[in-house]
Write an enzyme that holds these catalytic residues in place. Sequence first.
Site, short mmCIF file in Angstrom:
data_model
loop_
_atom_site.label_atom_id
_atom_site.label_comp_id
_atom_site.label_asym_id
_atom_site.label_seq_id
_atom_site.Cartn_x
_atom_site.Cartn_y
_atom_site.Cartn_z
N ASP A 24 -8.20 9.46 0.55
CA ASP A 24 -8.92 10.68 0.14
C ASP A 24 -8.23 11.97 0.60
O ASP A 24 -8.21 12.97 -0.11
CB ASP A 24 -10.36 10.63 0.66
CG ASP A 24 -10.41 10.45 2.18
OD1 ASP A 24 -9.68 9.59 2.70
OD2 ASP A 24 -11.16 11.18 2.84
N LEU A 25 -7.62 11.92 1.78
CA LEU A 25 -6.98 13.14 2.30
C LEU A 25 -5.74 13.51 1.47
O LEU A 25 -5.45 14.67 1.23
CB LEU A 25 -6.61 12.97 3.77
CG LEU A 25 -7.79 12.65 4.71
CD1 LEU A 25 -7.30 12.49 6.14
CD2 LEU A 25 -8.88 13.72 4.62
N ARG A 56 -8.49 1.89 4.77
CA ARG A 56 -7.25 2.60 4.41
C ARG A 56 -7.45 3.56 3.23
O ARG A 56 -6.76 3.49 2.22
CB ARG A 56 -6.12 1.63 4.10
CG ARG A 56 -5.90 0.53 5.10
CD ARG A 56 -5.36 0.98 6.43
NE ARG A 56 -4.04 1.55 6.38
CZ ARG A 56 -2.90 0.86 6.44
NH1 ARG A 56 -2.96 -0.45 6.48
NH2 ARG A 56 -1.72 1.47 6.42
N PRO A 57 -8.44 4.43 3.24
CA PRO A 57 -8.64 5.37 2.12
C PRO A 57 -7.45 6.33 1.98
O PRO A 57 -6.65 6.47 2.91
CB PRO A 57 -9.90 6.12 2.52
CG PRO A 57 -9.95 6.04 4.00
CD PRO A 57 -9.36 4.72 4.37
N ILE A 69 -7.12 4.33 15.86
CA ILE A 69 -6.61 4.68 14.53
C ILE A 69 -7.26 3.86 13.42
O ILE A 69 -7.69 4.39 12.40
CB ILE A 69 -5.06 4.50 14.47
CG1 ILE A 69 -4.38 5.24 15.63
CG2 ILE A 69 -4.52 4.95 13.12
CD1 ILE A 69 -4.48 6.76 15.58
N ASP A 83 0.76 0.65 16.00
CA ASP A 83 1.58 -0.49 15.53
C ASP A 83 2.16 -1.30 16.68
O ASP A 83 2.80 -2.31 16.43
CB ASP A 83 2.72 0.01 14.62
CG ASP A 83 2.18 0.54 13.32
OD1 ASP A 83 2.96 1.14 12.56
OD2 ASP A 83 0.99 0.37 13.05
N ARG A 100 0.82 -1.21 0.00
CA ARG A 100 0.00 0.00 0.00
C ARG A 100 0.86 1.26 0.00
O ARG A 100 0.47 2.29 -0.50
CB ARG A 100 -0.91 0.03 1.23
CG ARG A 100 -1.78 -1.15 1.42
CD ARG A 100 -2.72 -0.93 2.54
NE ARG A 100 -3.59 0.19 2.22
CZ ARG A 100 -3.34 1.45 2.55
NH1 ARG A 100 -2.24 1.75 3.22
NH2 ARG A 100 -4.13 2.42 2.21
C1 EPZ Z 1 1.19 4.60 8.32
O1 EPZ Z 1 0.11 4.15 7.53
C2 EPZ Z 1 2.07 3.38 8.57
N1 EPZ Z 1 2.57 2.87 7.28
C3 EPZ Z 1 1.27 2.30 9.29
O2 EPZ Z 1 2.14 1.25 9.56
C4 EPZ Z 1 0.76 2.88 10.61
O3 EPZ Z 1 -0.03 1.91 11.24
C5 EPZ Z 1 -0.06 4.13 10.33
O4 EPZ Z 1 0.74 5.09 9.58
C6 EPZ Z 1 -0.52 4.81 11.61
O5 EPZ Z 1 0.59 5.13 12.38
C7 EPZ Z 1 3.58 3.50 6.67
O6 EPZ Z 1 4.12 4.49 7.15
C8 EPZ Z 1 4.06 2.92 5.37
P1 EPZ Z 1 -2.57 6.94 8.20
P2 EPZ Z 1 -0.86 5.22 6.82
O7 EPZ Z 1 -2.75 7.60 6.88
O8 EPZ Z 1 -0.11 6.44 6.48
C9 EPZ Z 1 -7.28 7.30 7.92
C10 EPZ Z 1 2.85 -0.94 9.59
O9 EPZ Z 1 2.50 -1.78 10.38
N2 EPZ Z 1 -7.04 7.97 6.64
O10 EPZ Z 1 -1.80 7.65 9.24
O11 EPZ Z 1 -1.56 4.50 5.73
C11 EPZ Z 1 -6.86 5.84 7.90
O12 EPZ Z 1 -7.90 5.03 7.40
C12 EPZ Z 1 1.84 -0.02 8.97
O13 EPZ Z 1 4.04 -0.70 9.28
C13 EPZ Z 1 -8.13 8.48 5.93
O14 EPZ Z 1 -9.27 8.37 6.34
O15 EPZ Z 1 -1.88 5.53 7.98
C14 EPZ Z 1 -6.57 5.55 9.35
O16 EPZ Z 1 -7.78 5.26 10.01
C15 EPZ Z 1 0.46 -0.52 9.20
N3 EPZ Z 1 -7.89 9.09 4.74
C16 EPZ Z 1 -6.02 6.89 9.87
O17 EPZ Z 1 -6.43 7.89 8.92
C17 EPZ Z 1 -6.63 9.24 4.23
O18 EPZ Z 1 -6.47 9.83 3.13
C18 EPZ Z 1 -4.50 6.93 9.97
O19 EPZ Z 1 -4.01 6.49 8.73
C19 EPZ Z 1 -5.54 8.72 4.96
C20 EPZ Z 1 -5.77 8.10 6.16
#
Ligand code: EPZ
Length: 431
Positions: A127-128, A124-125, A337, A315, A95
């Site tokens: 959209d933001l 995992r959208p 989260i 994590d 991803r």
């Molecule tokens: C990063 O994922 C990490 N991955 C994840 O690690 C980690 O769990 C996560 O941050 C939270 O700390 C990498 O850095 C490669 P987010 P990310 O965007 O960026 C929602 C691992 O185990 N959201 O911070 O994809 C989302 O659904 C992985 O190494 C939206 O709604 O996470 C979630 O509920 C797993 N719209 C929250 O925000 C968006 O456009 C946080 O997601 C983006 C996110």
Amino acid sequence: MDKFLINGGKALRGAVAVSGAKNSALPAMAAALLTADKVVVRNVPKVRDLVTMSKLLAFMDAKVSVAAVPASDYEIQAPKLNHAEAPYELVKTMRASILTLGPLMARLGIARVSLPGGCAIGARPVDLHLKALEQMGAEIATSRGYIEAKVHGNGSQGRRLKGAHIVFERITVTGTENILMAASLAEGETVLENAAREPEVTDLIAMLRKMGAQICGDGTSTLRIRGVKELHGTEHTVIPDRIEAGTFLVAGAITGGDLKIHNCIAAHLGAVIAKLHQAGVQIDIVDATTIRVRGTEKLLGADVTTEEYPGFATDMQAQYMALATQAEGASVITETIFENRFLHASEMMRMGANISVEGRRAVVRGPAQLSGTTVQASDLRASAGLVLAGLVASGETLIDRVYHIDRGYEGIVEKLRAVGADIERVHAPGT
Ligand code: EPZ
């Protein structure tokens, strides 16, 4: 599919060295797309996701060379990018490919990136990410599972993003990283509010700054980026993996052992160390990069709520749940989260854990004597939680689908065996 076979009950003793952070190396490698110069990324963990990222960069015509396979140092040069596309075949396995969107938009003003889709822990959208890029002048459509993004040329400027004042509705780590990279080459200033403050974000800022980017506000939730025309090459050593370090802290605690964890940054583990202290674990900060953890006879139940950094990392939630099964009393674990990040709970219950899950809340009651059985890994950190449960369970635990754990933990079997764990990788040919 490989499996792990663990014979539990051994106290872990000795020293373990933490590898580079996967979630720092991924944006660092994507950042190499921002310049035509050579970029060297060091201390990259030898895990599958980084091999996938290197394949993705090569697919885009970047030259990726390594001194040895598997590599810990990657030399990347993208003099020209004829192929601004991240294809589904690669994105579906990782991803974090979405991290090429910002650099491609910044460098070329055009990108075609497969939508990452969800995974076991949530929808995992992205959209933001997309809304923020639209604010910077990108035109974005999604069709047939792909993000089609482009910036219309405006005369002499060619296709160039413009700085904007962006406020993220919720904190997003890779969203912050994508916009940091996009804004570094945009015209004018970008203010990014409600930005993620994870150490991996700060590490990316340090790297971009070495490439000539003008960024301030690191470590805070408001970042200011003044776009420049060009970025130059650099060499960057990624920070140690705080989640791997935290996982080994729990391994030492749950087995009642005595572990020294080297090459880690204690300052990145504040909330985790505080919580483990509250649960009765003995933790000593030996120096800036070494932590010592000792198990105690009696672990105490302690509630935890996952939060964005500097709060308790999501994590680390599965790993903490494994520890909580051994603690006296109840531990209420609240996952704020991701919407579906308790898949490991049902597998731990099959081992004898007393856990009740309701929505985003799990109540763990202990201590429970876990017994080994066959369990399924569902995602990267759930697998780590199951390994920890297996280390303390009586008898044999067989963990299936360990390809999940191979994505983010370099040499975990070797590292655990070196400190006394009875664990081996079972190759299941063909399946
Ligand atoms: C990063 O994922 C990490 N991955 C994840 O690690 C980690 O769990 C996560 O941050 C939270 O700390 C990498 O850095 C490669 P987010 P990310 O965007 O960026 C929602 C691992 O185990 N959201 O911070 O994809 C989302 O659904 C992985 O190494 C939206 O709604 O996470 C979630 O509920 C797993 N719209 C929250 O925000 C968006 O456009 C946080 O997601 C983006 C996110």
